[in-house]
Scaffold this active site. Structure first.
Site, PDB file in Angstrom:
ATOM      1  N   LYS A  63      20.850  -8.589 -31.530  1.00 33.37           N
ATOM      2  CA  LYS A  63      20.198  -7.341 -31.623  1.00 33.37           C
ATOM      3  C   LYS A  63      21.317  -6.176 -31.582  1.00 33.37           C
ATOM      4  CE  LYS A  63      17.436  -5.597 -28.629  1.00 33.37           C
ATOM      5  NZ  LYS A  63      17.553  -4.216 -28.125  1.00 33.37           N
ATOM      6  N   SER A  64      22.295  -6.479 -30.532  1.00 29.86           N
ATOM      7  CA  SER A  64      23.179  -5.304 -30.550  1.00 29.86           C
ATOM      8  C   SER A  64      24.173  -5.360 -32.082  1.00 29.86           C
ATOM      9  CB  SER A  64      24.133  -5.638 -29.398  1.00 29.86           C
ATOM     10  OG  SER A  64      23.737  -5.671 -28.241  1.00 29.86           O
ATOM     11  N   ARG A  69      24.399  -2.381 -34.769  1.00 34.98           N
ATOM     12  CA  ARG A  69      25.862  -1.621 -35.006  1.00 34.98           C
ATOM     13  C   ARG A  69      25.938  -1.897 -36.591  1.00 34.98           C
ATOM     14  NH1 ARG A  69      25.713  -2.520 -30.077  1.00 34.98           N
ATOM     15  NH2 ARG A  69      27.048  -1.837 -28.486  1.00 34.98           N
ATOM     16  N   GLY A 121      17.088   2.110 -27.499  1.00 29.13           N
ATOM     17  CA  GLY A 121      17.981   3.003 -26.697  1.00 29.13           C
ATOM     18  C   GLY A 121      19.283   2.871 -27.710  1.00 29.13           C
ATOM     19  N   ARG A 150      14.261   7.906 -20.847  1.00 33.79           N
ATOM     20  CA  ARG A 150      15.454   7.100 -20.356  1.00 33.79           C
ATOM     21  C   ARG A 150      16.510   8.164 -20.526  1.00 33.79           C
ATOM     22  NH1 ARG A 150      16.243   1.441 -23.480  1.00 33.79           N
ATOM     23  NH2 ARG A 150      17.920   1.229 -22.042  1.00 33.79           N
ATOM     24  N   SER A 153      28.953   0.721 -19.459  1.00 34.12           N
ATOM     25  CA  SER A 153      27.670   0.956 -20.603  1.00 34.12           C
ATOM     26  C   SER A 153      28.356   0.844 -22.119  1.00 34.12           C
ATOM     27  CB  SER A 153      26.996   2.131 -20.691  1.00 34.12           C
ATOM     28  OG  SER A 153      25.989   2.288 -21.777  1.00 34.12           O
ATOM     29  N   GLN A 181      26.692   1.090 -24.645  1.00 36.40           N
ATOM     30  CA  GLN A 181      26.190   2.113 -25.685  1.00 36.40           C
ATOM     31  C   GLN A 181      26.725   3.359 -25.311  1.00 36.40           C
ATOM     32  OE1 GLN A 181      21.863   2.373 -24.700  1.00 36.40           O
ATOM     33  NE2 GLN A 181      21.593   0.043 -25.469  1.00 36.40           N
ATOM     34  N   ASP A 238      21.330  -7.794 -19.619  1.00 41.74           N
ATOM     35  CA  ASP A 238      19.861  -7.851 -20.107  1.00 41.74           C
ATOM     36  C   ASP A 238      19.252  -9.111 -19.805  1.00 41.74           C
ATOM     37  OD1 ASP A 238      20.249  -5.518 -21.373  1.00 41.74           O
ATOM     38  OD2 ASP A 238      20.983  -6.442 -23.269  1.00 41.74           O
ATOM     39  N   LYS A 247      16.600   0.607 -17.792  1.00 38.02           N
ATOM     40  CA  LYS A 247      16.443  -0.089 -18.961  1.00 38.02           C
ATOM     41  C   LYS A 247      15.072   0.227 -19.486  1.00 38.02           C
ATOM     42  CE  LYS A 247      20.464  -2.241 -19.064  1.00 38.02           C
ATOM     43  NZ  LYS A 247      21.334  -1.406 -19.947  1.00 38.02           N
TER      44      LYS A 247
HETATM   45  C1  S3P Z   1      23.515  -2.603 -25.562  1.00 36.14           C
HETATM   46  C2  S3P Z   1      24.020  -2.455 -24.355  1.00 36.14           C
HETATM   47  C3  S3P Z   1      23.541  -2.499 -22.984  1.00 36.14           C
HETATM   48  C4  S3P Z   1      22.259  -3.200 -23.138  1.00 36.14           C
HETATM   49  C5  S3P Z   1      21.455  -2.929 -24.346  1.00 36.14           C
HETATM   50  C6  S3P Z   1      22.147  -3.313 -25.402  1.00 36.14           C
HETATM   51  C7  S3P Z   1      24.427  -2.341 -26.828  1.00 36.14           C
HETATM   52  O1  S3P Z   1      23.037  -1.248 -22.617  1.00 36.14           O
HETATM   53  O2  S3P Z   1      21.362  -3.521 -21.902  1.00 36.14           O
HETATM   54  O3  S3P Z   1      20.297  -3.872 -24.402  1.00 36.14           O
HETATM   55  O4  S3P Z   1      23.645  -2.708 -27.664  1.00 36.14           O
HETATM   56  O5  S3P Z   1      25.292  -1.603 -26.753  1.00 36.14           O
HETATM   57  P1  S3P Z   1      23.907  -0.359 -21.749  1.00 36.14           P
HETATM   58  O6  S3P Z   1      25.116   0.029 -22.844  1.00 36.14           O
HETATM   59  O7  S3P Z   1      23.205   0.976 -21.403  1.00 36.14           O
HETATM   60  O8  S3P Z   1      24.383  -0.909 -20.568  1.00 36.14           O
END
Ligand code: S3P
Length: 437
Positions: A22-23, A27, A99, A127, A170, A172, A318, A345
């Site tokens: 997913k990440s 991206r 998010g 959030r 983080s 993100q 996660d 989360k």
């Molecule tokens: C993610 C980073 C994590 C993770 C989220 C996906 C990402 O969050 O919990 O499910 O794709 O960069 P944080 O960056 O807030 O820790």
């Protein structure tokens, strides 16, 4: 939609794959959109969260050709228009529950010459967004929001590189700053607070950005156009974690999960399970698109408790809902610390998960930054609820395999936010779970 789970009387067996990461999928489309020319992304994840990102870049004027290979895997051709080729959207971008989309896209939109609004579901509107507004504003971004939460109103601004000492680990936040850094004058230098996932850095490097990272410091020089991306998305270790833990706790199970991404910023779950005595072997290691992948072979074994804290928490952030399920079957008290981020989360993954698991008779004590679970516990079937959190829903379904009596997981449709085909994948291993109305 609900999932009905019956106690698992036979071992889980077989070989499966899980959908793309997913990440990386989020991206890939955002970066391809601002690359120069046609990017090809294979095994892209068509899940609720990532589909919001895809719709988002389309509403910014980006053409996408989609080949729907299966409900779990799409191939995309994305016509990138360069750093400055996005077009003003006609309305707010709807990030739904995602998010990652909201926070990373804020970094890109902060550097555009048109205004934009990022909004999302009621869940996403709760959030914290100050964590990105604050560093982006220090770069010169013009972002306003009601109370540090979505919707985010972004006005055009000139950005300047800066040195950012992060206070939370983080990916993100780090990625939002890096993406804004592409548009900034000079150097953006980030000093990380912990080893958060580095997919953005790897993809930017593959696109020939002027980026370097080492020992928790990332440096990016702004202004350089990006080459297109060619990528096969690896299987998501965060999705693999569910069948993996299921096979670890259902007696005599023996399963293989193929093509799982094993980027070391993501393998905390394997380290934590190994510390608890789980039998997970890694085979057939190779690299695709700059990311390491391998097959995971999992056999049932008796688990014991572990003390979990420190950097492994960031590398498996996660996976705590499903790790908690493993802990209910491990001998002794498993304690998790340094995990306060779980509280922000999709839901508060400490108190909401504890509340749901208690319905099945799990003994769990909450701490401000973690919890203690006592095992091994006899669990009892119950009616439980995902609270619209995909990972809570899947964790509760896996717990249902080792309960006495049936488990009904309410509000389970959200599982498709990250793992379309979860129930079908578990059924392929022989798991006694099914969708019910
Ligand atoms: C993610 C980073 C994590 C993770 C989220 C996906 C990402 O969050 O919990 O499910 O794709 O960069 P944080 O960056 O807030 O820790």
């Amino acid at each position: 939609m609900k999932i009905l789970v019956r106690p698992q009387k036979t071992p889980l067996q077989g070989t499966i794959t899980v959908p793309g990461d997913k990440s990386i999928s989020h991206r890939a489309v955002m970066l391809a959109a601002i690359g120069n020319g046609r990017s090809t992304i294979r095994n892209w994840l068509p899940a609720g969260d990532t589909l919001a990102t895809l719709a988002g870049i389309q509403s910014l004027g980006i053409q996408v050709e989609i080949d729907k290979k299966s409900p779990q895997s799409w191939d995309l051709q994305i016509e990138g228009r360069g750093l400055h080729g996005l077009q003003a959207p006609t309305g707010a971008l709807d990030c739904r529950n995602a998010g990652t989309f909201m926070r990373l896209m804020a970094g890109i939109l902060a550097g555009q010459s048109f205004p934009s609004v990022l909004d999302g579901s009621a869940q996403l509107r709760k959030r914290p967004m100050r964590r990105i507004i604050e560093p982006l504003s220090r770069m010169g971004a013009d972002i306003s929001s009601p109370d540090g939460k979505a919707p985010l109103n972004i006005q055009p601004a000139l950005l300047q590189g800066f040195e950012y000492q992060m206070t939370i680990a983080s990916a993100q936040v780090k990625s939002a700053v890096l993406l804004a850094g592409l548009y900034a004058n000079g150097v953006t230098r980030i000093i990380e607070a912990g080893p958060s996932r580095d997919h953005t850095e790897r993809m930017l490097a593959a696109m020939n950005a002027d980026i370097a990272w080492r020992d928790g410091i990332v440096e990016l020089h702004g202004g350089r156009e990006l080459e297109p991306l060619n990528l096969i998305v690896p299987g998501d270790i965060s999705s693999a974690a569910f069948p993996l833990v299921a096979a670890t706790i259902v007696p005599h199970s023996h399963i293989t999960v193929q093509n799982v991404g094993l980027n070391e910023t993501r393998t905390g779950i394997l380290d934590m399970l190994h510390a608890m005595g789980a039998n997970v072997a890694i085979q057939n290691e190779r690299t695709t698109g700059g990311e390491p992948i391998a097959d995971l072979i999992v056999r049932f074994d008796e688990l014991h408790a572990a003390d979990i804290g420190g950097e492994v928490v960031v590398r498996g952030i996660d996976e705590f809902p499903i790790l908690t399920v493993a802990a209910t079957q491990a001998a002794g008290n498993t304690t998790v610390r340094d995990a306060a981020e779980l509280r922000v989360k999709e839901v508060d993954r400490i108190s909401v998960l504890a509340g749901e698991l208690r319905k099945t008779a799990v003994q769990i004590e909450e701490h401000p930054d973690g919890f203690t679970v006592t095992g091994p516990m006899r669990l009892y079937g119950a009616e439980v609820d995902s609270h619209d959190d995909h990972r809570l829903g899947m964790s509760l379904a896996v717990a249902g395999l080792v309960t006495h009596g049936e488990t009904l997981v309410h509000d389970a449709g959200c599982i498709a936010d990250s793992f379309p085909g979860f129930v079908e994948t578990m059924q392929a291993l022989g798991a006694r779970m099914a969708w019910v109305q």
